[in-house]
Scaffold this active site. Structure first.
Site, PDB file in Angstrom:
ATOM      1  N   THR A   1      53.856  31.955  18.297  1.00  0.00           N
ATOM      2  CA  THR A   1      52.785  31.392  17.465  1.00  0.00           C
ATOM      3  C   THR A   1      53.398  30.714  16.244  1.00  0.00           C
ATOM      4  O   THR A   1      53.035  29.575  15.896  1.00  0.00           O
ATOM      5  CB  THR A   1      51.798  32.503  17.040  1.00  0.00           C
ATOM      6  OG1 THR A   1      51.213  33.043  18.217  1.00  0.00           O
ATOM      7  CG2 THR A   1      50.709  31.963  16.134  1.00  0.00           C
TER       8      THR A   1
ATOM      9  N   ASN B   1      49.737  30.227  30.952  1.00  0.00           N
ATOM     10  CA  ASN B   1      49.575  31.674  30.879  1.00  0.00           C
ATOM     11  C   ASN B   1      48.401  32.193  31.696  1.00  0.00           C
ATOM     12  O   ASN B   1      48.417  33.330  32.153  1.00  0.00           O
ATOM     13  CB  ASN B   1      49.415  32.120  29.420  1.00  0.00           C
ATOM     14  CG  ASN B   1      48.491  31.233  28.626  1.00  0.00           C
ATOM     15  OD1 ASN B   1      48.687  30.016  28.536  1.00  0.00           O
ATOM     16  ND2 ASN B   1      47.460  31.823  28.042  1.00  0.00           N
TER      17      ASN B   1
ATOM     18  N   GLN C   1      55.861  31.420  28.864  1.00  0.00           N
ATOM     19  CA  GLN C   1      55.613  32.094  30.142  1.00  0.00           C
ATOM     20  C   GLN C   1      56.677  31.759  31.188  1.00  0.00           C
ATOM     21  O   GLN C   1      56.739  32.395  32.236  1.00  0.00           O
ATOM     22  CB  GLN C   1      54.217  31.726  30.681  1.00  0.00           C
ATOM     23  CG  GLN C   1      53.077  32.205  29.803  1.00  0.00           C
ATOM     24  CD  GLN C   1      52.899  33.720  29.810  1.00  0.00           C
ATOM     25  OE1 GLN C   1      53.442  34.435  30.656  1.00  0.00           O
ATOM     26  NE2 GLN C   1      52.141  34.238  28.857  1.00  0.00           N
TER      27      GLN C   1
ATOM     28  N   ALA D   1      59.888  36.968  22.900  1.00  0.00           N
ATOM     29  CA  ALA D   1      60.563  38.073  23.593  1.00  0.00           C
ATOM     30  C   ALA D   1      59.621  38.967  24.391  1.00  0.00           C
ATOM     31  O   ALA D   1      59.997  39.493  25.438  1.00  0.00           O
ATOM     32  CB  ALA D   1      61.308  38.928  22.569  1.00  0.00           C
ATOM     33  N   HIS D   2      58.396  39.138  23.886  1.00  0.00           N
ATOM     34  CA  HIS D   2      57.557  40.185  24.490  1.00  0.00           C
ATOM     35  C   HIS D   2      57.002  39.825  25.860  1.00  0.00           C
ATOM     36  O   HIS D   2      56.352  40.640  26.503  1.00  0.00           O
ATOM     37  CB  HIS D   2      56.446  40.625  23.536  1.00  0.00           C
ATOM     38  CG  HIS D   2      55.326  39.658  23.330  1.00  0.00           C
ATOM     39  ND1 HIS D   2      54.086  39.868  23.849  1.00  0.00           N
ATOM     40  CD2 HIS D   2      55.256  38.502  22.655  1.00  0.00           C
ATOM     41  CE1 HIS D   2      53.285  38.873  23.484  1.00  0.00           C
ATOM     42  NE2 HIS D   2      53.975  38.035  22.761  1.00  0.00           N
TER      43      HIS D   2
ATOM     44  N   THR E   1      64.612  37.318   5.653  1.00  0.00           N
ATOM     45  CA  THR E   1      65.756  38.012   6.252  1.00  0.00           C
ATOM     46  C   THR E   1      65.563  38.149   7.764  1.00  0.00           C
ATOM     47  O   THR E   1      64.509  38.607   8.216  1.00  0.00           O
ATOM     48  CB  THR E   1      65.904  39.413   5.613  1.00  0.00           C
ATOM     49  OG1 THR E   1      66.027  39.241   4.211  1.00  0.00           O
ATOM     50  CG2 THR E   1      67.129  40.144   6.149  1.00  0.00           C
TER      51      THR E   1
ATOM     52  N   CYS F   1      44.212  36.218  24.257  1.00  0.00           N
ATOM     53  CA  CYS F   1      43.687  35.717  22.990  1.00  0.00           C
ATOM     54  C   CYS F   1      42.234  35.286  23.106  1.00  0.00           C
ATOM     55  O   CYS F   1      41.564  35.129  22.106  1.00  0.00           O
ATOM     56  CB  CYS F   1      44.529  34.549  22.500  1.00  0.00           C
ATOM     57  SG  CYS F   1      46.232  35.002  22.367  1.00  0.00           S
TER      58      CYS F   1
HETATM   59  N1  PLP Z   1      52.238  30.479  24.140  1.00  0.00           N
HETATM   60  C1  PLP Z   1      51.898  31.040  25.307  1.00  0.00           C
HETATM   61  C2  PLP Z   1      51.899  30.207  26.557  1.00  0.00           C
HETATM   62  C3  PLP Z   1      51.546  32.388  25.369  1.00  0.00           C
HETATM   63  O1  PLP Z   1      51.205  32.940  26.537  1.00  0.00           O
HETATM   64  C4  PLP Z   1      51.559  33.153  24.167  1.00  0.00           C
HETATM   65  C5  PLP Z   1      51.173  34.578  24.178  1.00  0.00           C
HETATM   66  O2  PLP Z   1      50.141  34.967  24.697  1.00  0.00           O
HETATM   67  C6  PLP Z   1      51.916  32.517  22.973  1.00  0.00           C
HETATM   68  C7  PLP Z   1      52.262  31.180  23.000  1.00  0.00           C
HETATM   69  C8  PLP Z   1      51.951  33.256  21.662  1.00  0.00           C
HETATM   70  O3  PLP Z   1      53.132  33.979  21.572  1.00  0.00           O
HETATM   71  P1  PLP Z   1      53.348  35.135  20.467  1.00  0.00           P
HETATM   72  O4  PLP Z   1      52.536  36.287  20.947  1.00  0.00           O
HETATM   73  O5  PLP Z   1      54.807  35.399  20.478  1.00  0.00           O
HETATM   74  O6  PLP Z   1      52.912  34.602  19.171  1.00  0.00           O
END
Ligand code: PLP
Length: 379
Positions: A70, A147, A175, A195-196, A232, A322
């Site tokens: 994001t 996604n 993704q 990373a997640h 940091t 989201c």
């Molecule tokens: N872009 C895509 C295609 C995503 O699937 C997501 C997460 O759902 C994001 C951006 C946002 O990533 P983050 O959760 O690291 O802010």
């Protein structure tokens, strides 16, 4: 509980946890400090940067660590808002994640144009070439894979078109990375990752920017990251992210994702057989091996599916995490022409590297059972 919501977030893998603990216990310094503890931290950071540059195929100095995708995506839009002038346009696909779409709209309003997609959810290349011949935007942004549907976008082709017209190209590869071979992503001007989605911790990601170019900082303060992103650096989470990505890169290089794609295909076949009236979205396009976006049979509503499957022991989703809870149908489905009553019947099943063939088999049985319950509830 069998987890089928990896596109929302993936569990943190053991290697990532160990890397995090190792840095936390042994690398206490601030990478900006001049003493030995600081320089040990700086070395760790430089190693991680070099490793990521190697995976992406870019120069280490092109990389900026962020708090996730994001932030990285907002950084791109903010930069172009500051540098493009009053008339500059950005073109983004109609299926971008809200953190691209909403920040583009925030900074550019009507000057953020949406690139249409086909019914299979693939960005319309003809639209880009036709429009580009007429006038050029200041930036084109198309995600590497969606996604919600898992549809892989023709980002290599778009990158080549943009290069020919000397238009910067940005891809949100969140993704795609950790699921598919990523080396050529380094050819894109701007690339974001998180990373997640591949087994690293939440709250850490990166932005790749064009070689030897600067970017307008979003965060002001210290001179970290070459003055491009103050604050940091969180070395422990960065090291954890890279530990996870190294595992994924190895698995991908061994083609282990191909077998997983077959399991997914079997699931889809079984789903269509047991639940006639189901449609799988994006089947005429290349898709990530882990994602199934299914338009469920008439009369079943997605929230009911999610709740009932949850009770039955399966974590699934309605689309992007989201947009969950919002009553409006997903903008991705709308862009694919799936509107109204149909749009609320789409359920997303997204697997991970840890998902087994037996998990997919259990899921198809779970879906059939829940469908039976819903039908019984109606009569
Ligand atoms: N872009 C895509 C295609 C995503 O699937 C997501 C997460 O759902 C994001 C951006 C946002 O990533 P983050 O959760 O690291 O802010």
């Amino acid at each position: 509980m069998i987890y089928f919501d990896y596109n929302a977030t993936a569990p943190v893998m053991r290697e990532a946890r160990e890397a995090w603990l190792d840095v936390t216990e042994h690398t206490g310094g601030n990478p900006s400090s001049l003493h030995q503890a600081g320089s040990r931290a700086a070395t760790r950071l430089a190693d991680a940067r070099g490793q990521l540059a190697g995976f992406l195929g870019c120069h280490p100095s092109d990389l900026i660590w962020t708090s996730g995708a994001t932030e990285a995506n907002n950084m791109v839009m903010h930069h172009f808002a500051r540098t493009l002038g009053d008339k500059g346009e950005v073109w983004i696909s109609a299926i971008e994640h809200p953190c691209v779409h909403d920040s583009a709209k925030h900074y550019f309003g009507k000057r953020a144009k949406l690139i249409p997609v086909t019914r299979d959810g693939v960005v319309d290349l003809d639209w880009i070439t036709t429009e580009m011949a007429d006038h050029r935007p200041g930036l084109v942004g198309v995600m590497a894979a969606n996604n919600e549907t898992g549809v892989i976008q023709p980002w290599r082709e778009i990158q080549a078109i943009c290069q020919a017209y000397e238009v910067p190209f940005f891809t949100d590869a969140v993704q795609f990375i950790g699921k598919m071979p990523m080396k050529e992503l380094g050819n894109c001007d701007f690339v974001s990752g998180a990373a997640h989605k591949f087994g690293g911790p939440r709250g850490v990601g990166f932005l790749k920017i064009p070689h030897r170019q600067s970017i307008t900082p979003l965060l002001h303060g210290g001179k970290q990251e070459g003055g491009r992103r103050a604050g940091t650096e969180n070395i422990a989470t960065i090291a954890a992210m890279m530990a996870a990505l190294a595992v994924r890169e190895k698995q991908i290089s061994q083609n282990l994702h191909l077998l997983r794609g077959l399991w997914r295909d079997n699931f889809e076949r079984e789903l269509l057989r047991t639940l006639p009236g189901t449609t799988i979205l994006g089947t005429n396009a290349p898709r990530l091996w882990n994602t199934v976006s299914a338009l469920m049979p008439d009369g079943d509503r997605k929230h009911e599916w999610v709740m009932r499957l949850d009770k039955a022991g399966f974590a699934v989703s309605t689309g992007s995490a989201c947009t969950t809870g919002k009553e409006e149908p997903s903008h991705v489905l709308a862009a694919m022409g799936i509107k109204g009553e149909k749009a609320v019947r789409v359920v997303r099943f997204s697997a991970g590297w840890e998902t087994t063939e037996a998990d997919w088999d259990a899921l198809v049985k779970g879906v059939a059972k829940v469908h039976g319950e819903m039908q019984a509830g109606k009569s």
